[in-house]
Design a protein around this motif. Structure first.
Motif, PDB file in Angstrom:
ATOM      1  N   GLU A   1      15.423   5.827  -9.541  1.00 31.53           N
ATOM      2  CA  GLU A   1      15.101   7.077  -8.849  1.00 31.53           C
ATOM      3  C   GLU A   1      13.595   7.329  -8.813  1.00 31.53           C
ATOM      4  N   GLN A   2      12.899   6.925  -9.880  1.00 30.65           N
ATOM      5  CA  GLN A   2      11.455   7.165  -9.943  1.00 30.65           C
ATOM      6  C   GLN A   2      10.779   6.133 -10.835  1.00 30.65           C
ATOM      7  N   ILE A   3       9.598   5.689 -10.399  1.00 36.91           N
ATOM      8  CA  ILE A   3       8.732   4.837 -11.207  1.00 36.91           C
ATOM      9  C   ILE A   3       7.485   5.638 -11.554  1.00 36.91           C
TER      10      ILE A   3
ATOM     11  N   TRP B   1       6.120   7.437  -8.233  1.00 32.76           N
ATOM     12  CA  TRP B   1       6.729   7.005  -6.974  1.00 32.76           C
ATOM     13  C   TRP B   1       8.204   7.379  -6.998  1.00 32.76           C
ATOM     14  N   ASN B   2       8.579   8.352  -6.166  1.00 32.10           N
ATOM     15  CA  ASN B   2       9.976   8.742  -6.022  1.00 32.10           C
ATOM     16  C   ASN B   2      10.633   7.844  -4.982  1.00 32.10           C
TER      17      ASN B   2
ATOM     18  N   LEU C   1       6.183  -0.388   0.038  1.00 32.92           N
ATOM     19  CA  LEU C   1       4.868   0.013  -0.459  1.00 32.92           C
ATOM     20  C   LEU C   1       3.794  -0.690   0.367  1.00 32.92           C
ATOM     21  N   SER C   2       2.897   0.100   0.922  1.00 32.78           N
ATOM     22  CA  SER C   2       1.876  -0.438   1.820  1.00 32.78           C
ATOM     23  C   SER C   2       0.489  -0.029   1.345  1.00 32.78           C
ATOM     24  N   GLY C   3      -0.513  -0.734   1.858  1.00 30.14           N
ATOM     25  CA  GLY C   3      -1.901  -0.423   1.523  1.00 30.14           C
ATOM     26  C   GLY C   3      -2.767  -1.657   1.695  1.00 30.14           C
ATOM     27  N   VAL C   4      -4.070  -1.453   1.759  1.00 31.83           N
ATOM     28  CA  VAL C   4      -4.992  -2.574   1.955  1.00 31.83           C
ATOM     29  C   VAL C   4      -5.015  -3.445   0.706  1.00 31.83           C
ATOM     30  N   ASN C   5      -5.589  -4.628   0.834  1.00 36.13           N
ATOM     31  CA  ASN C   5      -5.690  -5.540  -0.304  1.00 36.13           C
ATOM     32  C   ASN C   5      -6.436  -4.887  -1.464  1.00 36.13           C
ATOM     33  N   GLY C   6      -5.911  -5.106  -2.669  1.00 35.66           N
ATOM     34  CA  GLY C   6      -6.618  -4.677  -3.862  1.00 35.66           C
ATOM     35  C   GLY C   6      -6.335  -3.280  -4.352  1.00 35.66           C
ATOM     36  N   VAL C   7      -5.439  -2.531  -3.662  1.00 33.61           N
ATOM     37  CA  VAL C   7      -5.187  -1.152  -4.095  1.00 33.61           C
ATOM     38  C   VAL C   7      -4.090  -1.060  -5.154  1.00 33.61           C
TER      39      VAL C   7
END
Length: 273
Positions: free
Chosen positions: A9-11, A25-26, A34-40
């Motif tokens: 349910e949540q991390i 993170w719910n 999970l998305s985002g630029v490299n290194g985040v």
């Protein structure tokens, strides 16, 4: 008796590294991207969770070290899970494996070899269940027996459809995964990297036998054709509707089939100074 969670349910993570203080993170019951630029920190978040889980999936706080999981049901202490990584690096102990008369060259080859063993066990299990259903003598025994074997047929049909352009088909009379192509018999280790990757993902899902479990995937789109990327989530859920998918990706294609609302940016779940 070990009580397994249906899903996470949540991390919550105390810190990824210096500069990122806190992660919450719910999660959705089915699909989480999970998305985002490299290194985040996309892969780091997955790795911190998976690294803390024991081989059996136990997750007491002393094992997860700064990672807390809320699960359903809340009193479960175990998680059934798999982790798929995208790289197909050369196998470090390839020489030793060659001496075992196995033509395994890459890590994906080794993963497929291990999955073949699980696939054999899976077939024994469903075979025993089919026998049990048929011996029950119920009026609907034949129909129930067909339902037991349906996921395997769905898996075989999926692979045949995905590989149709190259003329490869699963040989359905074989106990292990084998393919026919223009009169030639192929083993999984003779496939292309992309074919190995999609086979490994779908075979991993199949052998969990429709149970509740969590599938972590770190950039699974690598090596996959864009059309396969688009189908990936739908194929997994069709093969096992009870799975919870938690994945990282850079690919827009992975979310194109209606999964945009399941995307979370790393920056949205982290507290930064």
């Amino acid at each position: 008796m070990q009580k397994y969670a249906d899903y996470i349910e949540q991390i919550e993570i105390d810190s990824l590294w210096s500069g990122v203080k806190h992660v919450v993170w719910n999660l959705d019951r089915k699909v989480n991207i999970l998305s985002g630029v490299n290194g985040v920190g996309k892969s780091t978040i997955l790795n911190k969770v998976v690294k803390g889980l024991s081989a059996g999936g136990e997750f007491p706080s002393h094992m997860l070290k700064g990672v807390r999981l809320k699960v359903v049901p809340s009193d479960a202490k175990w998680i059934k899970y798999d982790i798929i990584r995208s790289f197909d690096r050369p196998l470090m102990n390839a020489e030793a494996i060659t001496k075992m008369d196995l033509s395994l060259v890459t890590e994906l080859d080794w993963q497929l070899f291990q999955l073949q063993r699980k696939y054999l066990d899976y077939q024994v299990n469903i075979g025993n269940r089919i026998i049990e259903v048929l011996q029950s003598g119920g009026a609907d025994a034949a129909e129930k027996a067909q339902q037991v074997s349906e996921p395997k047929k769905i898996f075989q049909d999926m692979i045949d459809n995905l590989f149709a352009d190259t003329g490869k088909k699963i040989i359905r009379t074989e106990n292990e995964i084998r393919f026919s192509q223009i009169g030639e018999t192929l083993v999984p280790y003779q496939l292309s990297s992309g074919e190995k990757q999609i086979l490994a993902i779908l075979l991993t899902v199949l052998v969990e036998d429709n149970g509740n479990y969590v599938l972590f995937m770190d950039e699974p789109e690598v090596s996959l054709h864009v059309e396969w990327q688009q189908q990936l989530i739908d194929l997994i859920l069709k093969l096992n509707p009870n799975v919870q998918i938690i994945l990282t990706t850079h690919s827009p294609a992975v979310i194109m089939n209606g999964w945009m609302d399941k995307v979370t940016e790393v920056s949205d779940i982290t507290d930064q100074p």
